[in-house]
Design an enzyme around this catalytic site. Structure first.
Site, PDB file in Angstrom:
ATOM      1  N   HIS A  22       0.777  -1.013   0.000  1.00 28.47           N
ATOM      2  CA  HIS A  22       0.110   0.068  -0.022  1.00 28.47           C
ATOM      3  C   HIS A  22       0.870   1.118   0.039  1.00 28.47           C
ATOM      4  O   HIS A  22       1.607   1.387   0.779  1.00 28.47           O
ATOM      5  CB  HIS A  22      -0.850  -0.064   1.222  1.00 28.47           C
ATOM      6  CG  HIS A  22      -1.860   1.214   1.554  1.00 28.47           C
ATOM      7  ND1 HIS A  22      -1.930   1.947   2.397  1.00 28.47           N
ATOM      8  CD2 HIS A  22      -2.616   1.733   0.296  1.00 28.47           C
ATOM      9  CE1 HIS A  22      -2.789   2.919   2.161  1.00 28.47           C
ATOM     10  NE2 HIS A  22      -3.219   3.038   1.101  1.00 28.47           N
ATOM     11  N   ASP A  30       7.406   6.704 -20.879  1.00 34.65           N
ATOM     12  CA  ASP A  30       7.672   6.700 -22.325  1.00 34.65           C
ATOM     13  C   ASP A  30       9.140   6.578 -22.550  1.00 34.65           C
ATOM     14  O   ASP A  30      10.089   6.464 -21.851  1.00 34.65           O
ATOM     15  CB  ASP A  30       7.000   8.230 -22.897  1.00 34.65           C
ATOM     16  CG  ASP A  30       7.808   9.378 -22.377  1.00 34.65           C
ATOM     17  OD1 ASP A  30       9.090   9.311 -22.202  1.00 34.65           O
ATOM     18  OD2 ASP A  30       7.273  10.563 -22.244  1.00 34.65           O
ATOM     19  N   ASP A  66      -4.629   3.499  -5.014  1.00 33.82           N
ATOM     20  CA  ASP A  66      -4.928   3.914  -3.746  1.00 33.82           C
ATOM     21  C   ASP A  66      -6.528   4.850  -3.383  1.00 33.82           C
ATOM     22  O   ASP A  66      -6.377   5.747  -4.135  1.00 33.82           O
ATOM     23  CB  ASP A  66      -3.690   4.811  -3.268  1.00 33.82           C
ATOM     24  CG  ASP A  66      -3.679   4.884  -1.388  1.00 33.82           C
ATOM     25  OD1 ASP A  66      -4.558   4.674  -0.919  1.00 33.82           O
ATOM     26  OD2 ASP A  66      -2.557   4.917  -1.106  1.00 33.82           O
ATOM     27  N   MET A  76       2.983  13.676 -15.696  1.00 34.00           N
ATOM     28  CA  MET A  76       4.115  14.691 -15.737  1.00 34.00           C
ATOM     29  C   MET A  76       3.469  16.044 -16.436  1.00 34.00           C
ATOM     30  O   MET A  76       3.016  15.649 -17.726  1.00 34.00           O
ATOM     31  CB  MET A  76       5.439  14.105 -16.326  1.00 34.00           C
ATOM     32  CG  MET A  76       6.294  15.346 -16.324  1.00 34.00           C
ATOM     33  SD  MET A  76       7.803  14.867 -17.314  1.00 34.00           S
ATOM     34  CE  MET A  76       8.579  13.584 -16.647  1.00 34.00           C
ATOM     35  N   TYR A 116      10.386  13.982 -11.501  1.00 36.99           N
ATOM     36  CA  TYR A 116      11.460  13.022 -11.634  1.00 36.99           C
ATOM     37  C   TYR A 116      11.857  12.856 -10.292  1.00 36.99           C
ATOM     38  O   TYR A 116      12.284  11.602  -9.785  1.00 36.99           O
ATOM     39  CB  TYR A 116      12.631  13.998 -12.374  1.00 36.99           C
ATOM     40  CG  TYR A 116      12.473  13.996 -13.742  1.00 36.99           C
ATOM     41  CD1 TYR A 116      12.064  13.040 -14.642  1.00 36.99           C
ATOM     42  CD2 TYR A 116      13.032  14.946 -14.358  1.00 36.99           C
ATOM     43  CE1 TYR A 116      11.905  13.019 -15.889  1.00 36.99           C
ATOM     44  CE2 TYR A 116      13.089  15.080 -15.807  1.00 36.99           C
ATOM     45  CZ  TYR A 116      12.446  14.326 -16.540  1.00 36.99           C
ATOM     46  OH  TYR A 116      12.538  14.437 -17.941  1.00 36.99           O
ATOM     47  N   TYR A 134       5.391  13.419 -23.048  1.00 37.86           N
ATOM     48  CA  TYR A 134       4.356  13.644 -21.753  1.00 37.86           C
ATOM     49  C   TYR A 134       3.654  12.441 -21.510  1.00 37.86           C
ATOM     50  O   TYR A 134       2.417  12.708 -21.012  1.00 37.86           O
ATOM     51  CB  TYR A 134       3.642  15.120 -21.548  1.00 37.86           C
ATOM     52  CG  TYR A 134       4.627  16.134 -21.846  1.00 37.86           C
ATOM     53  CD1 TYR A 134       5.263  16.787 -20.583  1.00 37.86           C
ATOM     54  CD2 TYR A 134       4.835  16.944 -22.695  1.00 37.86           C
ATOM     55  CE1 TYR A 134       6.264  17.796 -20.740  1.00 37.86           C
ATOM     56  CE2 TYR A 134       5.684  18.006 -23.053  1.00 37.86           C
ATOM     57  CZ  TYR A 134       6.300  18.433 -21.938  1.00 37.86           C
ATOM     58  OH  TYR A 134       7.099  19.631 -21.864  1.00 37.86           O
ATOM     59  N   ASN A 136       4.558  10.051 -19.410  1.00 39.98           N
ATOM     60  CA  ASN A 136       4.886   9.343 -18.269  1.00 39.98           C
ATOM     61  C   ASN A 136       3.533   9.410 -17.477  1.00 39.98           C
ATOM     62  O   ASN A 136       2.958  10.349 -17.236  1.00 39.98           O
ATOM     63  CB  ASN A 136       5.810  10.158 -17.459  1.00 39.98           C
ATOM     64  CG  ASN A 136       7.307  10.007 -18.337  1.00 39.98           C
ATOM     65  OD1 ASN A 136       7.517   8.862 -19.117  1.00 39.98           O
ATOM     66  ND2 ASN A 136       7.734  11.260 -19.065  1.00 39.98           N
TER      67      ASN A 136
END
Length: 144
Positions: A22, A30, A66, A76, A116, A134, A136
């Site tokens: 958890h 990417d 979650d 991102m 990052y 973009y 990710n």
């Protein structure tokens, strides 16, 4: 072979998803993401022949998001002034809505360098061959 498990989920990736607890996070990156350098303290799984949507769809068939945080899915965000289009985000929204009743309300964004930093502490990073910019995405594991 297993029944009901998407074939793109390799034994290594299934093992990692099972090991995660958890609030652990996994990044699906990417092709431009520096997965190896970001993942020095994480498990890096290479799935270069696949795109992020395919992997996201497969992971969310077995992975609970979650429910104790408002935004367990993180993108991102684009760099200020960058005019690139991000139609892949709409694809992500559709996939998340299919697997989580909260839908797109689960999706947040994080500034590039903050993303990052967060990725450096993720449990795992899945490096894909995704060409969209973009693309990710980070998922935070929930409970069953």
């Amino acid at each position: 072979m297993l029944k009901g498990i998407p074939p793109v989920l390799s034994p290594e990736l299934l093992k990692v998803l099972c090991e995660m607890g958890h609030s652990d996070r996994i990044v699906i990156s990417d092709g431009n993401f520096p997965a190896q350098s970001m993942g020095k303290d994480s498990i890096v799984i290479r799935l270069d022949g696949h795109g992020v949507p395919e992997i996201l769809e497969a992971i969310l068939t077995v992975f609970p998001l979650d429910t104790y945080v408002e935004k367990p899915v993180t993108l991102m965000e684009k760099v200020k002034g960058d005019t690139v289009e991000t139609p892949i985000w709409n694809t992500y929204k559709t996939i998340v809505e299919k697997h989580d009743g909260r839908g797109s309300d689960t999706i947040g964004q994080m500034e590039r360098f903050a993303f990052y930093e967060s990725a450096r502490t993720a449990y795992a990073i899945v490096a894909t061959g995704e060409k969209a910019l973009y693309a990710n995405i980070m998922l935070q594991k929930g409970v069953i």
